[in-house]
Design a protein around this motif. Sequence first.
Motif, PDB file in Angstrom:
ATOM      1  N   MET A   1      35.839  18.284 -13.272  1.00  0.00           N
ATOM      2  CA  MET A   1      36.798  18.870 -12.343  1.00  0.00           C
ATOM      3  C   MET A   1      38.066  18.005 -12.300  1.00  0.00           C
ATOM      4  SD  MET A   1      36.244  20.325  -8.481  1.00  0.00           S
ATOM      5  CE  MET A   1      34.615  19.695  -8.427  1.00  0.00           C
ATOM      6  N   LYS A   2      39.178  18.667 -12.082  1.00  0.00           N
ATOM      7  CA  LYS A   2      40.449  17.962 -12.038  1.00  0.00           C
ATOM      8  C   LYS A   2      40.714  17.461 -10.614  1.00  0.00           C
ATOM      9  CE  LYS A   2      44.876  19.048 -14.139  1.00  0.00           C
ATOM     10  NZ  LYS A   2      45.768  20.180 -14.331  1.00  0.00           N
ATOM     11  N   LEU A   3      41.080  16.212 -10.529  1.00  0.00           N
ATOM     12  CA  LEU A   3      41.384  15.606  -9.243  1.00  0.00           C
ATOM     13  C   LEU A   3      42.887  15.332  -9.219  1.00  0.00           C
ATOM     14  CD1 LEU A   3      39.619  14.513  -6.918  1.00  0.00           C
ATOM     15  CD2 LEU A   3      39.663  12.307  -8.072  1.00  0.00           C
ATOM     16  N   GLY A 136      32.986  12.358  -7.803  1.00  0.00           N
ATOM     17  CA  GLY A 136      32.274  12.205  -9.073  1.00  0.00           C
ATOM     18  C   GLY A 136      32.341  10.760  -9.507  1.00  0.00           C
ATOM     19  N   ASP A 137      32.793  10.533 -10.731  1.00  0.00           N
ATOM     20  CA  ASP A 137      32.882   9.146 -11.211  1.00  0.00           C
ATOM     21  C   ASP A 137      34.261   8.529 -10.977  1.00  0.00           C
ATOM     22  OD1 ASP A 137      34.226  10.767 -13.014  1.00  0.00           O
ATOM     23  OD2 ASP A 137      33.757   9.480 -14.720  1.00  0.00           O
ATOM     24  N   LYS A 138      35.131   9.246 -10.303  1.00  0.00           N
ATOM     25  CA  LYS A 138      36.490   8.733 -10.102  1.00  0.00           C
ATOM     26  C   LYS A 138      36.649   8.103  -8.711  1.00  0.00           C
ATOM     27  CE  LYS A 138      38.213   9.702 -14.077  1.00  0.00           C
ATOM     28  NZ  LYS A 138      36.927   9.520 -14.775  1.00  0.00           N
ATOM     29  N   LEU A 264      43.396  13.324 -12.539  1.00  0.00           N
ATOM     30  CA  LEU A 264      42.299  12.603 -13.182  1.00  0.00           C
ATOM     31  C   LEU A 264      41.214  13.623 -13.478  1.00  0.00           C
ATOM     32  CD1 LEU A 264      41.897   9.562 -10.725  1.00  0.00           C
ATOM     33  CD2 LEU A 264      43.223   9.604 -12.839  1.00  0.00           C
ATOM     34  N   ILE A 265      40.510  13.455 -14.560  1.00  0.00           N
ATOM     35  CA  ILE A 265      39.415  14.389 -14.853  1.00  0.00           C
ATOM     36  C   ILE A 265      38.108  13.749 -14.394  1.00  0.00           C
ATOM     37  CG2 ILE A 265      38.186  15.711 -16.633  1.00  0.00           C
ATOM     38  CD1 ILE A 265      41.128  16.587 -16.209  1.00  0.00           C
ATOM     39  N   GLU A 266      37.512  14.446 -13.395  1.00  0.00           N
ATOM     40  CA  GLU A 266      36.311  13.935 -12.779  1.00  0.00           C
ATOM     41  C   GLU A 266      35.081  14.377 -13.581  1.00  0.00           C
ATOM     42  OE1 GLU A 266      34.006  15.437  -8.837  1.00  0.00           O
ATOM     43  OE2 GLU A 266      36.182  15.558  -8.819  1.00  0.00           O
TER      44      GLU A 266
END
Length: 271
Positions: A1-3, A136-138, A264-266
């Motif tokens: 997902m895009k953040l 997520g990972d961001k 950022l791509i999550e």
Amino acid sequence: MKLNFCSLSSGSNGNCYYLGNEFHGILIDAGISATVIRKFLKNLDISMQTIMGVLITHNHIDHIKGLELLTRKNHLPALTTQKIWKSILSPQMKISTDCIREIPLKQKFHLAGFDIEAFPVCHDAPETIGFHICAGDKKITIVTDLGHICQIATPYIKAANLLVIESNYDEQMLVNGKYPPFLKARIQSDHGHLGNHQTATFLADNINDKLSNICLAHLSKNNNSPEKVLQTLAQTFSERGIILNGHQRISILNRTTPTNMISLIEQTDSL
Ligand SMILES: [Zn+2]
Ligand SMILES: [Zn+2]
């Protein structure tokens, strides 16, 4: 997902930051008028309906100016610590009780699908906090007003993929400038603001490959300029032999207008 992250305004004129994905978003601080916040979000194609709450860092007016109207008109929950709420609420700043949410320090809470942790920073308000937000990972860390970077704040800052950190004043400009001595002393103190050299040195000491976006925030109108910030950073990095990898970006946040959206791509565990 895009953040997506965007600064709507950054500095003593008013602070307001947006973080969101395609479904929800949150604001960090509401230091510009509610009307301007709504206008800036509309221009960015972000619906107010998707904003799930506003996180508040401290009680200075450049962080809460639009809070009363924003909560009243948009029924937006506002989240900060009990101590900061005590310092905000007054006859001049009335917030409806159903919009008031108290959050703990150094303990995760959830809002709009984000895992968020507030941590204390050193600044001359009754209490001031920074935010560490995980999607997520961001990981995003936001520290807008602080006189120095204390041990409690350091791990949250070091863990960030996207870091919003103050670079308030050029040390020479402040010393040679027109501010009265008491104000210069306040700004330079451990509970005032971070100078360009302080921020650049901290970044040089702590930069790592995970950190993809550094956003330099809360620049002083009278004692700083984007050129000075970048010069100081470039000089400090070059003295240390630090070369940014191809994925690392540095942005200077505008004082009164929105900056370009950073995405950022999550990566999530699902699938
Ligand atoms: Zn401020
Ligand atoms: Zn402040």
